[in-house]
Write a protein that holds these residues in place. Structure first.
Motif, PDB file in Angstrom:
ATOM      1  N   SER A 255       0.846  -1.193   0.000  1.00 25.96           N
ATOM      2  CA  SER A 255       0.000   0.000   0.000  1.00 25.96           C
ATOM      3  C   SER A 255       0.879   1.240   0.000  1.00 25.96           C
ATOM      4  CB  SER A 255      -0.928   0.004   1.208  1.00 25.96           C
ATOM      5  OG  SER A 255      -1.933   0.990   1.054  1.00 25.96           O
ATOM      6  N   SER A 256       0.252   2.369  -0.305  1.00 22.69           N
ATOM      7  CA  SER A 256       0.979   3.623  -0.421  1.00 22.69           C
ATOM      8  C   SER A 256       0.015   4.789  -0.221  1.00 22.69           C
ATOM      9  CB  SER A 256       1.617   3.722  -1.812  1.00 22.69           C
ATOM     10  OG  SER A 256       2.168   4.998  -2.037  1.00 22.69           O
ATOM     11  N   SER A 257       0.556   5.921   0.165  1.00 25.76           N
ATOM     12  CA  SER A 257      -0.279   7.128   0.213  1.00 25.76           C
ATOM     13  C   SER A 257      -0.672   7.545  -1.207  1.00 25.76           C
ATOM     14  CB  SER A 257       0.452   8.267   0.934  1.00 25.76           C
ATOM     15  OG  SER A 257       1.654   8.576   0.264  1.00 25.76           O
ATOM     16  N   TYR A 258      -0.003   6.993  -2.199  1.00 20.27           N
ATOM     17  CA  TYR A 258      -0.413   7.121  -3.597  1.00 20.27           C
ATOM     18  C   TYR A 258      -1.028   5.764  -3.966  1.00 20.27           C
ATOM     19  CZ  TYR A 258      -0.232   7.832  -8.634  1.00 20.27           C
ATOM     20  OH  TYR A 258      -0.578   7.949  -9.956  1.00 20.27           O
ATOM     21  N   PRO A 259      -2.343   5.594  -3.801  1.00 19.36           N
ATOM     22  CA  PRO A 259      -2.992   4.286  -3.914  1.00 19.36           C
ATOM     23  C   PRO A 259      -2.807   3.584  -5.259  1.00 19.36           C
ATOM     24  CG  PRO A 259      -4.507   5.908  -2.974  1.00 19.36           C
ATOM     25  CD  PRO A 259      -3.293   6.658  -3.438  1.00 19.36           C
ATOM     26  N   ASN A 260      -2.500   4.303  -6.299  1.00 20.19           N
ATOM     27  CA  ASN A 260      -2.317   3.691  -7.616  1.00 20.19           C
ATOM     28  C   ASN A 260      -1.170   2.674  -7.625  1.00 20.19           C
ATOM     29  OD1 ASN A 260      -3.787   6.145  -7.824  1.00 20.19           O
ATOM     30  ND2 ASN A 260      -3.493   6.134 -10.030  1.00 20.19           N
ATOM     31  N   TRP A 261      -0.251   2.787  -6.681  1.00 18.71           N
ATOM     32  CA  TRP A 261       0.897   1.871  -6.636  1.00 18.71           C
ATOM     33  C   TRP A 261       0.576   0.546  -5.965  1.00 18.71           C
ATOM     34  CZ3 TRP A 261       5.626   5.331  -4.985  1.00 18.71           C
ATOM     35  CH2 TRP A 261       6.010   6.122  -6.068  1.00 18.71           C
ATOM     36  N   GLU A 262      -0.554   0.428  -5.299  1.00 16.65           N
ATOM     37  CA  GLU A 262      -0.873  -0.797  -4.580  1.00 16.65           C
ATOM     38  C   GLU A 262      -0.777  -2.009  -5.503  1.00 16.65           C
ATOM     39  OE1 GLU A 262      -4.693  -2.636  -2.271  1.00 16.65           O
ATOM     40  OE2 GLU A 262      -4.180  -0.546  -1.861  1.00 16.65           O
ATOM     41  N   GLY A 263      -0.028  -3.011  -5.061  1.00 14.89           N
ATOM     42  CA  GLY A 263       0.147  -4.238  -5.832  1.00 14.89           C
ATOM     43  C   GLY A 263       1.249  -4.190  -6.871  1.00 14.89           C
ATOM     44  N   GLU A 264       1.843  -3.029  -7.098  1.00 13.05           N
ATOM     45  CA  GLU A 264       2.918  -2.910  -8.095  1.00 13.05           C
ATOM     46  C   GLU A 264       4.245  -3.452  -7.578  1.00 13.05           C
ATOM     47  OE1 GLU A 264       3.798   0.875  -9.804  1.00 13.05           O
ATOM     48  OE2 GLU A 264       1.813   1.094 -10.678  1.00 13.05           O
ATOM     49  N   ALA A 265       5.061  -3.896  -8.517  1.00 14.67           N
ATOM     50  CA  ALA A 265       6.467  -4.212  -8.239  1.00 14.67           C
ATOM     51  C   ALA A 265       7.281  -3.094  -8.879  1.00 14.67           C
ATOM     52  CB  ALA A 265       6.842  -5.555  -8.829  1.00 14.67           C
ATOM     53  N   GLN A 266       8.144  -2.473  -8.106  1.00 11.76           N
ATOM     54  CA  GLN A 266       8.983  -1.385  -8.622  1.00 11.76           C
ATOM     55  C   GLN A 266      10.444  -1.697  -8.302  1.00 11.76           C
ATOM     56  OE1 GLN A 266       7.745   2.450  -7.197  1.00 11.76           O
ATOM     57  NE2 GLN A 266       5.721   2.275  -8.093  1.00 11.76           N
ATOM     58  N   THR A 267      11.268  -1.632  -9.330  1.00  9.69           N
ATOM     59  CA  THR A 267      12.684  -1.961  -9.176  1.00  9.69           C
ATOM     60  C   THR A 267      13.527  -0.697  -9.181  1.00  9.69           C
ATOM     61  OG1 THR A 267      12.354  -4.105 -10.225  1.00  9.69           O
ATOM     62  CG2 THR A 267      14.613  -3.258 -10.172  1.00  9.69           C
ATOM     63  N   ARG A 268      14.462  -0.645  -8.263  1.00 12.26           N
ATOM     64  CA  ARG A 268      15.404   0.471  -8.142  1.00 12.26           C
ATOM     65  C   ARG A 268      16.815  -0.060  -8.305  1.00 12.26           C
ATOM     66  NH1 ARG A 268      10.780   2.280  -7.302  1.00 12.26           N
ATOM     67  NH2 ARG A 268      10.013   3.496  -5.567  1.00 12.26           N
ATOM     68  N   ALA A 269      17.642   0.662  -9.019  1.00 11.96           N
ATOM     69  CA  ALA A 269      19.062   0.324  -9.122  1.00 11.96           C
ATOM     70  C   ALA A 269      19.760   0.753  -7.838  1.00 11.96           C
ATOM     71  CB  ALA A 269      19.690   1.036 -10.313  1.00 11.96           C
ATOM     72  N   ILE A 270      20.626  -0.105  -7.331  1.00 13.29           N
ATOM     73  CA  ILE A 270      21.440   0.251  -6.167  1.00 13.29           C
ATOM     74  C   ILE A 270      22.717   0.873  -6.717  1.00 13.29           C
ATOM     75  CG2 ILE A 270      22.709  -0.615  -4.166  1.00 13.29           C
ATOM     76  CD1 ILE A 270      20.608  -2.907  -4.042  1.00 13.29           C
ATOM     77  N   ASP A 271      22.788   2.197  -6.675  1.00 12.01           N
ATOM     78  CA  ASP A 271      23.910   2.922  -7.243  1.00 12.01           C
ATOM     79  C   ASP A 271      25.102   2.998  -6.299  1.00 12.01           C
ATOM     80  OD1 ASP A 271      22.431   3.510  -9.572  1.00 12.01           O
ATOM     81  OD2 ASP A 271      21.499   5.205  -8.565  1.00 12.01           O
TER      82      ASP A 271
END
Length: 175
Positions: free
Chosen positions: A130-146
């Protein structure tokens, strides 16, 4: 042995011990996995978005507040808040104006869920519950570890807000 000589020797032993401990900690950090290095609490320092045209912006200001927590069992929680997020004039979070709520929404973000680290690709993927931006609920988001050291963590989200640019987030290990 005189007192001054003894104090000097003790001082040198203390410095040598501190250096040895620092080298040991650095070596231990180098041998641990990325996931092991991420575990803990990180203070949010800044988020910088670089637009496709190279222009930079700071969605939470240049001195935001926030935290990012990684637990050993694979959970995470992230909160980003602009230092200048407006207060609600009524002093009641349930009776703010539409303008106050809109300004707060634009200047803050909270996200939580589970995470997985890809050691080879040097990425962390958030499975958002969950998120305060509800559109992200259920999403997988990948970040590069820089960057990941004992004291600093920098990750990049390559696609923020529908192509607005790439967000680079800097965190420092909470003390």
């Amino acid at each position: 042995m005189d007192v001054n000589k003894r104090e000097e020797i003790m001082k040198r032993i203390g410095i040598a011990a501190a250096l040895a401990l620092g080298l040991y900690a650095s070596a231990a950090m180098a041998q641990s996995t990325l996931k092991q290095q991420l575990i803990g609490t990180w203070d949010f320092v800044v988020a910088e978005i670089t637009a496709p045209d190279g222009k930079k912006s700071y969605p939470f200001g240049e001195a935001p507040k926030g935290i990012l927590i990684f637990t050993p069992d694979g959970r995470f929680a992230q909160i980003h808040v602009a230092a200048d997020a407006p207060k609600i004039a009524s002093n009641n979070r349930l009776t703010g104006t539409a303008e106050e709520y809109a300004a707060i929404m634009r200047r803050s973000l909270s996200v939580f869920g589970t995470y997985a680290v890809d050691e080879d690709k040097k990425t962390v993927t958030y499975q958002i519950v969950s998120s305060s931006y509800p559109n992200w609920e259920g999403e997988a988001q990948t970040r590069a570890i820089d960057k990941l050291t004992a004291d600093e963590f920098v990750n990049t989200n390559p696609n923020v807000a529908g192509g607005r640019g790439a967000a680079s987030n800097l965190y420092r290990r909470a003390k």
